[in-house]
Design a protein around this motif. Structure first.
Motif, short mmCIF file in Angstrom:
data_model
loop_
_atom_site.label_atom_id
_atom_site.label_comp_id
_atom_site.label_asym_id
_atom_site.label_seq_id
_atom_site.Cartn_x
_atom_site.Cartn_y
_atom_site.Cartn_z
N LEU A 187 39.25 58.40 43.96
CA LEU A 187 38.11 57.52 43.67
C LEU A 187 37.62 57.80 42.25
O LEU A 187 37.25 58.93 41.94
CB LEU A 187 36.96 57.79 44.66
CG LEU A 187 37.06 57.25 46.08
CD1 LEU A 187 37.72 55.90 46.12
CD2 LEU A 187 37.75 58.20 46.99
N ALA A 188 37.65 56.79 41.41
CA ALA A 188 37.23 56.94 40.02
C ALA A 188 36.71 55.60 39.50
O ALA A 188 37.23 54.55 39.89
CB ALA A 188 38.39 57.43 39.17
N PRO A 189 35.71 55.65 38.61
CA PRO A 189 35.08 54.39 38.17
C PRO A 189 36.02 53.43 37.46
O PRO A 189 35.81 52.22 37.49
CB PRO A 189 33.95 54.85 37.23
CG PRO A 189 34.10 56.31 37.05
CD PRO A 189 35.03 56.83 38.08
N VAL A 221 41.06 53.99 42.89
CA VAL A 221 40.21 52.87 43.30
C VAL A 221 38.77 53.11 42.84
O VAL A 221 38.26 54.23 42.89
CB VAL A 221 40.28 52.67 44.84
CG1 VAL A 221 39.24 51.67 45.31
CG2 VAL A 221 41.68 52.21 45.24
N SER A 222 38.15 52.03 42.39
CA SER A 222 36.76 52.05 41.95
C SER A 222 35.95 51.11 42.83
O SER A 222 36.45 50.06 43.23
CB SER A 222 36.69 51.55 40.51
OG SER A 222 35.35 51.31 40.12
N ILE A 223 34.70 51.49 43.13
CA ILE A 223 33.86 50.56 43.88
C ILE A 223 32.95 49.77 42.94
O ILE A 223 32.09 49.02 43.38
CB ILE A 223 33.04 51.24 44.99
CG1 ILE A 223 32.07 52.28 44.43
CG2 ILE A 223 33.97 51.86 46.03
CD1 ILE A 223 30.94 52.61 45.41
N GLY A 224 33.13 49.93 41.64
CA GLY A 224 32.34 49.15 40.69
C GLY A 224 32.34 49.85 39.34
O GLY A 224 32.59 51.05 39.26
N TYR A 257 30.49 51.37 37.30
CA TYR A 257 29.35 52.23 37.01
C TYR A 257 29.77 53.61 37.47
O TYR A 257 30.72 53.75 38.23
CB TYR A 257 28.09 51.76 37.77
CG TYR A 257 28.39 51.39 39.19
CD1 TYR A 257 28.65 50.06 39.54
CD2 TYR A 257 28.49 52.37 40.18
CE1 TYR A 257 29.00 49.72 40.84
CE2 TYR A 257 28.82 52.03 41.49
CZ TYR A 257 29.07 50.70 41.81
OH TYR A 257 29.42 50.37 43.09
N VAL A 258 29.06 54.64 37.01
CA VAL A 258 29.51 56.00 37.31
C VAL A 258 28.58 56.64 38.33
O VAL A 258 27.37 56.73 38.13
CB VAL A 258 29.57 56.85 36.03
CG1 VAL A 258 30.07 58.26 36.35
CG2 VAL A 258 30.48 56.19 34.99
N LEU A 259 29.17 57.06 39.44
CA LEU A 259 28.45 57.82 40.46
C LEU A 259 28.62 59.31 40.15
O LEU A 259 29.49 59.69 39.38
CB LEU A 259 29.03 57.52 41.84
CG LEU A 259 28.96 56.05 42.28
CD1 LEU A 259 29.86 55.82 43.49
CD2 LEU A 259 27.53 55.67 42.60
N GLY A 299 32.83 61.07 44.05
CA GLY A 299 33.54 60.03 44.79
C GLY A 299 33.10 59.87 46.23
O GLY A 299 33.59 58.97 46.92
N ALA A 342 31.64 56.53 47.20
CA ALA A 342 32.72 55.53 47.08
C ALA A 342 33.67 55.66 48.28
O ALA A 342 34.12 54.65 48.84
CB ALA A 342 33.47 55.73 45.77
N1 ADE Z 1 33.39 58.13 41.20
C1 ADE Z 1 32.38 58.02 40.32
N2 ADE Z 1 32.03 56.75 40.12
C2 ADE Z 1 32.86 56.00 40.91
C3 ADE Z 1 33.00 54.61 41.15
N3 ADE Z 1 32.24 53.71 40.53
N4 ADE Z 1 33.94 54.20 42.01
C4 ADE Z 1 34.74 55.10 42.62
N5 ADE Z 1 34.64 56.43 42.44
C5 ADE Z 1 33.71 56.87 41.58
#
Ligand code: ADE
Length: 232
Positions: free
Chosen positions: A90-92, A134-137, A139-141, A144, A147
């Motif tokens: 999971l990454a932005p 995969v990113s859920i959007g 923006y940075v959380l 993960g 997400a």
């Molecule tokens: N980890 C940090 N930000 C994320 C995002 N937007 N989607 C998925 N993983 C994340």
């Protein structure tokens, strides 16, 4: 469906797993398990991350830690594992999650979700250990985990038994039944509130007209109009 989540915060998933639609699916034979990265690290003091080469702020999840966690859990070289099941980091910046991807994932027998923290993953994790990013959007959380829960929620609710009513997931926003378009508006009692009336057609009992009205509203929303609440 068998989902394993590799995370530094397995306790976050306790609450999630106890939610009705999730526990329904789990009772039907699916599983959602967490693997605590700290319990699998080969480094002393439970270390899992490190400062970035080249300098910069934050910490980066180490490739050797994830390699060892995946190998320890599955008893298999993770490079081979990713050819056998979807191993999703999971990454932005990853592939954006949408209904088509959710359907694709829901059709898999098993998923592995990798949660990064802080500055994210050492790039070699994405290059060599994961099958997907995969990113859920955009923006940075902070990590993960949320997400991963979004993916679990969206995927599990597609499985039989998750929702009370068999048709609930079939005809909802972006589904094939609605030609990939947003769902039509819903109303319930009271039929009038503060002068705000439910459209007459929905009270007519005329199924064909209701069906037609719903398809029209769904198409209208797909065009961008009508999806914003009044006054915005
Ligand atoms: N980890 C940090 N930000 C994320 C995002 N937007 N989607 C998925 N993983 C994340």
């Amino acid at each position: 469906m068998n989902i394993d989540v590799f995370t530094l915060f397995p306790e976050w998933f306790g609450w999630f797993s106890s939610q009705r639609h999730v526990s329904n699916v789990l009772a039907g034979g699916s599983s959602l398990a967490c693997v605590n990265l700290r319990e699998h690290t080969p480094l002393s003091g439970g270390q899992v991350d490190d400062t970035p080469f080249g300098g910069g702020a934050g910490m980066v999840l180490r490739v050797d830690v994830l390699d060892s966690a995946l190998r320890g859990h599955y008893g298999l070289d993770p490079v081979e594992l990713r050819g056998q099941r979807r191993v999703i980091a999971l990454a932005p910046g990853g592939r954006l999650l949408d209904d088509a991807l959710v359907d694709e994932l829901a059709a898999e027998p098993a998923l592995t979700l990798l949660c990064g923290r802080y500055e994210g993953f050492d790039e070699r994790i994405l290059d060599h250990l994961a099958s997907d990013v995969v990113s859920i959007g955009r923006y940075v959380l902070s990590g993960g985990e949320l997400a991963a829960m979004v993916i679990c929620d969206a995927v599990l609710r597609k499985l039989p038994g998750a929702l009370g009513h068999a048709d609930s997931a079939a005809e909802e926003s972006f589904s094939a039944a609605l030609e990939g378009q947003p769902e039509y508006p819903h109303y319930t009692r009271p039929a009038e509130y503060r002068g705000w009336k439910v459209p007459d057609v929905l009270l007519s009992g005329h199924h064909e007209r209701i069906e037609h009205w719903r398809r029209e509203r769904s198409r209208e929303r797909a065009g961008g109009a009508g999806s914003q609440p009044e006054g915005r």
